[in-house]
Design a protein around this motif. Structure first.
Motif, PDB file in Angstrom:
ATOM      1  N   MET A   1       0.818  -1.205   0.000  1.00  0.00           N
ATOM      2  CA  MET A   1       0.000   0.000   0.000  1.00  0.00           C
ATOM      3  C   MET A   1       0.860   1.266   0.000  1.00  0.00           C
ATOM      4  O   MET A   1       0.542   2.247  -0.664  1.00  0.00           O
ATOM      5  CB  MET A   1      -0.949  -0.004   1.208  1.00  0.00           C
ATOM      6  CG  MET A   1      -2.056  -1.032   1.082  1.00  0.00           C
ATOM      7  SD  MET A   1      -2.961  -0.853  -0.493  1.00  0.00           S
ATOM      8  CE  MET A   1      -4.086  -2.214  -0.401  1.00  0.00           C
ATOM      9  N   GLU A   2       1.962   1.232   0.746  1.00  0.00           N
ATOM     10  CA  GLU A   2       2.878   2.384   0.762  1.00  0.00           C
ATOM     11  C   GLU A   2       3.477   2.616  -0.623  1.00  0.00           C
ATOM     12  O   GLU A   2       3.596   3.751  -1.081  1.00  0.00           O
ATOM     13  CB  GLU A   2       3.999   2.155   1.782  1.00  0.00           C
ATOM     14  CG  GLU A   2       3.547   2.293   3.236  1.00  0.00           C
ATOM     15  CD  GLU A   2       4.616   1.847   4.217  1.00  0.00           C
ATOM     16  OE1 GLU A   2       5.791   1.716   3.805  1.00  0.00           O
ATOM     17  OE2 GLU A   2       4.283   1.633   5.396  1.00  0.00           O
ATOM     18  N   GLU A   3       3.849   1.510  -1.281  1.00  0.00           N
ATOM     19  CA  GLU A   3       4.475   1.617  -2.596  1.00  0.00           C
ATOM     20  C   GLU A   3       3.524   2.197  -3.640  1.00  0.00           C
ATOM     21  O   GLU A   3       3.882   3.124  -4.376  1.00  0.00           O
ATOM     22  CB  GLU A   3       4.956   0.232  -3.044  1.00  0.00           C
ATOM     23  CG  GLU A   3       5.644   0.220  -4.401  1.00  0.00           C
ATOM     24  CD  GLU A   3       6.023  -1.187  -4.824  1.00  0.00           C
ATOM     25  OE1 GLU A   3       5.324  -1.752  -5.685  1.00  0.00           O
ATOM     26  OE2 GLU A   3       6.998  -1.715  -4.261  1.00  0.00           O
ATOM     27  N   ILE A   4       2.299   1.659  -3.708  1.00  0.00           N
ATOM     28  CA  ILE A   4       1.365   2.147  -4.732  1.00  0.00           C
ATOM     29  C   ILE A   4       0.923   3.579  -4.422  1.00  0.00           C
ATOM     30  O   ILE A   4       0.706   4.387  -5.330  1.00  0.00           O
ATOM     31  CB  ILE A   4       0.162   1.183  -4.892  1.00  0.00           C
ATOM     32  CG1 ILE A   4      -0.569   1.482  -6.195  1.00  0.00           C
ATOM     33  CG2 ILE A   4      -0.790   1.259  -3.713  1.00  0.00           C
ATOM     34  CD1 ILE A   4      -1.560   0.418  -6.611  1.00  0.00           C
ATOM     35  N   ALA A   5       0.839   3.917  -3.124  1.00  0.00           N
ATOM     36  CA  ALA A   5       0.506   5.292  -2.748  1.00  0.00           C
ATOM     37  C   ALA A   5       1.615   6.245  -3.196  1.00  0.00           C
ATOM     38  O   ALA A   5       1.350   7.374  -3.646  1.00  0.00           O
ATOM     39  CB  ALA A   5       0.289   5.384  -1.243  1.00  0.00           C
ATOM     40  N   ALA A   6       2.871   5.794  -3.095  1.00  0.00           N
ATOM     41  CA  ALA A   6       4.010   6.614  -3.517  1.00  0.00           C
ATOM     42  C   ALA A   6       3.994   6.841  -5.032  1.00  0.00           C
ATOM     43  O   ALA A   6       4.264   7.949  -5.515  1.00  0.00           O
ATOM     44  CB  ALA A   6       5.321   5.941  -3.102  1.00  0.00           C
ATOM     45  N   VAL A   7       3.664   5.787  -5.793  1.00  0.00           N
ATOM     46  CA  VAL A   7       3.556   5.923  -7.247  1.00  0.00           C
ATOM     47  C   VAL A   7       2.434   6.904  -7.589  1.00  0.00           C
ATOM     48  O   VAL A   7       2.592   7.775  -8.458  1.00  0.00           O
ATOM     49  CB  VAL A   7       3.297   4.549  -7.920  1.00  0.00           C
ATOM     50  CG1 VAL A   7       3.005   4.725  -9.417  1.00  0.00           C
ATOM     51  CG2 VAL A   7       4.483   3.616  -7.725  1.00  0.00           C
ATOM     52  N   HIS A   8       1.312   6.783  -6.895  1.00  0.00           N
ATOM     53  CA  HIS A   8       0.169   7.675  -7.126  1.00  0.00           C
ATOM     54  C   HIS A   8       0.562   9.132  -6.868  1.00  0.00           C
ATOM     55  O   HIS A   8       0.250  10.026  -7.673  1.00  0.00           O
ATOM     56  CB  HIS A   8      -0.990   7.275  -6.214  1.00  0.00           C
ATOM     57  CG  HIS A   8      -2.265   8.005  -6.491  1.00  0.00           C
ATOM     58  ND1 HIS A   8      -2.491   9.291  -6.052  1.00  0.00           N
ATOM     59  CD2 HIS A   8      -3.384   7.644  -7.191  1.00  0.00           C
ATOM     60  CE1 HIS A   8      -3.683   9.694  -6.458  1.00  0.00           C
ATOM     61  NE2 HIS A   8      -4.245   8.703  -7.148  1.00  0.00           N
ATOM     62  N   THR A   9       1.263   9.388  -5.769  1.00  0.00           N
ATOM     63  CA  THR A   9       1.695  10.751  -5.423  1.00  0.00           C
ATOM     64  C   THR A   9       2.653  11.310  -6.468  1.00  0.00           C
ATOM     65  O   THR A   9       2.585  12.493  -6.823  1.00  0.00           O
ATOM     66  CB  THR A   9       2.377  10.751  -4.038  1.00  0.00           C
ATOM     67  OG1 THR A   9       1.453  10.241  -3.068  1.00  0.00           O
ATOM     68  CG2 THR A   9       2.801  12.151  -3.628  1.00  0.00           C
ATOM     69  N   ALA A  10       3.533  10.433  -6.987  1.00  0.00           N
ATOM     70  CA  ALA A  10       4.555  10.877  -7.945  1.00  0.00           C
ATOM     71  C   ALA A  10       3.972  11.273  -9.298  1.00  0.00           C
ATOM     72  O   ALA A  10       4.393  12.264  -9.898  1.00  0.00           O
ATOM     73  CB  ALA A  10       5.602   9.773  -8.124  1.00  0.00           C
ATOM     74  N   VAL A  11       2.984  10.512  -9.807  1.00  0.00           N
ATOM     75  CA  VAL A  11       2.493  10.760 -11.174  1.00  0.00           C
ATOM     76  C   VAL A  11       1.127  11.430 -11.231  1.00  0.00           C
ATOM     77  O   VAL A  11       0.700  11.898 -12.291  1.00  0.00           O
ATOM     78  CB  VAL A  11       2.468   9.454 -12.007  1.00  0.00           C
ATOM     79  CG1 VAL A  11       3.860   8.863 -12.132  1.00  0.00           C
ATOM     80  CG2 VAL A  11       1.500   8.425 -11.415  1.00  0.00           C
ATOM     81  N   LYS A  12       0.414  11.446 -10.084  1.00  0.00           N
ATOM     82  CA  LYS A  12      -0.916  12.083 -10.006  1.00  0.00           C
ATOM     83  C   LYS A  12      -1.849  11.645 -11.151  1.00  0.00           C
ATOM     84  O   LYS A  12      -2.219  12.441 -12.015  1.00  0.00           O
ATOM     85  CB  LYS A  12      -0.776  13.605  -9.999  1.00  0.00           C
ATOM     86  CG  LYS A  12       0.005  14.129  -8.803  1.00  0.00           C
ATOM     87  CD  LYS A  12       0.173  15.633  -8.868  1.00  0.00           C
ATOM     88  CE  LYS A  12       0.917  16.144  -7.637  1.00  0.00           C
ATOM     89  NZ  LYS A  12       2.284  15.564  -7.516  1.00  0.00           N
ATOM     90  N   PRO A  13      -2.217  10.366 -11.167  1.00  0.00           N
ATOM     91  CA  PRO A  13      -3.078   9.855 -12.253  1.00  0.00           C
ATOM     92  C   PRO A  13      -4.459  10.493 -12.249  1.00  0.00           C
ATOM     93  O   PRO A  13      -4.981  10.829 -11.181  1.00  0.00           O
ATOM     94  CB  PRO A  13      -3.172   8.360 -11.958  1.00  0.00           C
ATOM     95  CG  PRO A  13      -2.936   8.257 -10.482  1.00  0.00           C
ATOM     96  CD  PRO A  13      -1.960   9.342 -10.147  1.00  0.00           C
ATOM     97  N   ILE A  14      -5.041  10.650 -13.435  1.00  0.00           N
ATOM     98  CA  ILE A  14      -6.413  11.173 -13.508  1.00  0.00           C
ATOM     99  C   ILE A  14      -7.417  10.062 -13.231  1.00  0.00           C
ATOM    100  O   ILE A  14      -8.544  10.315 -12.809  1.00  0.00           O
ATOM    101  CB  ILE A  14      -6.683  11.842 -14.877  1.00  0.00           C
ATOM    102  CG1 ILE A  14      -7.996  12.649 -14.816  1.00  0.00           C
ATOM    103  CG2 ILE A  14      -6.693  10.818 -16.009  1.00  0.00           C
ATOM    104  CD1 ILE A  14      -8.169  13.617 -15.952  1.00  0.00           C
ATOM    105  N   GLU A  15      -7.000   8.802 -13.472  1.00  0.00           N
ATOM    106  CA  GLU A  15      -7.849   7.637 -13.173  1.00  0.00           C
ATOM    107  C   GLU A  15      -7.041   6.619 -12.369  1.00  0.00           C
ATOM    108  O   GLU A  15      -5.918   6.277 -12.747  1.00  0.00           O
ATOM    109  CB  GLU A  15      -8.357   6.972 -14.451  1.00  0.00           C
ATOM    110  CG  GLU A  15      -9.340   7.801 -15.254  1.00  0.00           C
ATOM    111  CD  GLU A  15     -10.774   7.713 -14.741  1.00  0.00           C
ATOM    112  OE1 GLU A  15     -11.007   7.034 -13.717  1.00  0.00           O
ATOM    113  OE2 GLU A  15     -11.655   8.335 -15.369  1.00  0.00           O
TER     114      GLU A  15
END
Length: 454
Positions: free
Chosen positions: A206-220
């Motif tokens: 969960m920490e890893e995917i949250a970090a990826v989400h924060t880095a790229v800011k996906p629209i979906e």
């Protein structure tokens, strides 16, 4: 999906006749059947309670118009509330992907291992290329599962999208940022990021995917879930929903699930719309999710719109028109035409794919058929026709004993199989004649006779 619910509702509809209003008394039995069917289908208990309460509230006191029985009227209420539970109340726009951003539109895929996430990336890439004319780039940030990167590269190449290579020694955030930079420089419309799954929920994941989400800011941010896992789908949905701002759900393996509870539970738990459903293992087996149509299918009303869409997508219109003109002008239906019809049916998902979208009454008409055996028989018929000469296909009357032996040898079957195929062809030839006179129902009855018994 939810076959049990379909059967239970059909049974109760038969018992509720002759009353002019839906009352607490005459709906109690049916609501009990609905509750049991939903629980047996692995729908989460909170979702079941809320659903039953809403159906009861909407149904009580509703007048039954003269053309309906009370049972049919209640099925109408159940259908509307099922559709609402799966997201129809959010409106059509909610189930569509959002591209309102500076390209590339980033789609982050999340979910446990084994739910079909990587395959769904390939299917989604194909869907976006063909339906939205998008230039799509995919990348794998799964650095743990052996061959995950190679699998994504393979499915991406299959569907004609672009692939950004990554390595198991790279960090997921670095992979995602490098792919984003590449997508910008090469003018991609969409970047789909496949993330790592685990066999179960853990904090590191969960920490890893949250970090990826924060880095790229996906629209979906799409949560991919296996429709066959029941209550486990609810638990994983809750965990991902707590960790990520999910925007939608992709339900996989919807075609193989007789329970189907995940379709109802996950939407209820997360509050986000189901955007896509995986309906076959093929790369084109991804459909935009339509809650009202899915509710119809659950209740045995079929999905005729999906059948029409399938026909429009795969039907060779010019070939169909040529055949219609040939029959109209007195031409004879031959084995070339027969083979073409088999080919069209295969493109539309085969016998089982077509049957699944028909209303329950038509499905019951074929209830004695073994669909697996029928599909195998269809493939065998095609092989027999392929073993014939062009002249034999055009003039089936020429096929006598010696020709039958040669065809059987060429197709690798017994001569009885050739005789059976020719008999079925003659049935179809007879049906085509009847169609000119509008004999569609006769054709449906004949088709039932062509299916092998269990």
């Amino acid at each position: 999906m939810l076959d049990n619910l379909t059967q239970r509702l059909a049974k109760v509809v038969k018992t509720m006749r002759g009353e002019a209003r839906l009352t607490e008394t005459n709906t109690a039995e049916m609501l009990r059947e609905v509750r049991l069917a939903l629980l047996e289908a692995d729908v989460a208990l909170p979702a079941v309670r809320e659903f039953i309460a809403k159906v009861k509230e909407k149904a009580l006191g509703e007048d039954v118009i003269s053309s309906l029985t009370p049972g049919q009227a209640l099925v109408g209420v159940v259908q509307r509330e099922l559709a609402a539970l799966m997201g129809a109340d959010l409106g059509a726009a909610a189930s569509q992907l959002n591209f309102a951003t500076q390209p590339p539109a980033i789609i982050l895929m999340a979910g446990l291992q084994g739910v079909g996430k990587t395959t769904s990336v390939g299917k989604l890439a194909k869907f976006l290329r063909e339906n939205h004319k998008k230039k799509v780039l995919t990348v794998s940030a799964d650095v743990y599962r052996p061959a995950a990167i190679a699998q994504l590269q393979s499915v991406t190449e299959q569907v004609g999208a672009d692939f950004f290579p990554s390595h198991s020694t790279d960090k997921p955030v670095d992979i995602a940022l490098a792919a984003l930079d590449f997508a910008k420089k090469h003018h991609h419309d969409v970047l789909i990021i496949d993330t790592a799954g685990r066999l179960g929920i853990d904090a590191a994941m969960m920490e890893e995917i949250a970090a990826v989400h924060t880095a790229v800011k996906p629209i979906e941010t799409l949560f991919v879930v296996d429709a066959m896992v029941g209550q486990d789908a609810v638990n994983s949905a809750r965990a991902f929903h707590d960790a990520l701002p999910l925007t939608g759900i992709i339900l996989t393996k919807l075609d193989g699930d007789s329970r189907g509870g995940a379709a109802l539970s996950v939407r209820h738990i997360t509050g986000v719309p189901i955007k896509f459903s995986g309906v076959s293992e093929k790369m084109d087996g991804l459909e935009a999710f339509d809650a009202s149509r899915m509710a119809n299918r659950i209740l045995g009303m079929g999905d005729i719109l999906a059948l029409v869409a399938e026909a429009q997508k795969n039907m060779d219109v010019s070939a169909a028109q040529d055949l219609a003109q040939k029959m109209k002008s007195g031409g004879k239906f031959d084995l070339n035409d027969f083979k073409a019809q088999i080919s069209q049916m295969k493109k539309m998902g085969g016998l089982s794919g077509l049957l699944d979208k028909l209303p329950a009454q038509m499905q019951q008409a074929a209830a004695g058929a073994n669909m697996g055996m029928a599909e195998k028989q269809v493939r065998r018929m095609e092989g027999i026709i392929n073993a014939m000469t062009p002249l034999e296909r055009a003039k089936p009357d020429l096929i006598k004993a010696s020709r039958k032996r040669r065809i059987a040898t060429g197709a690798g079957v017994q001569i009885q199989e050739v005789n059976r195929m020719l008999a079925q062809f003659e049935q179809m030839q007879s049906m085509m004649k009847k169609l000119k006179g509008g004999g569609m129902m006769k054709m449906m009855r004949s088709m039932k006779g062509m299916m092998p018994n269990r």
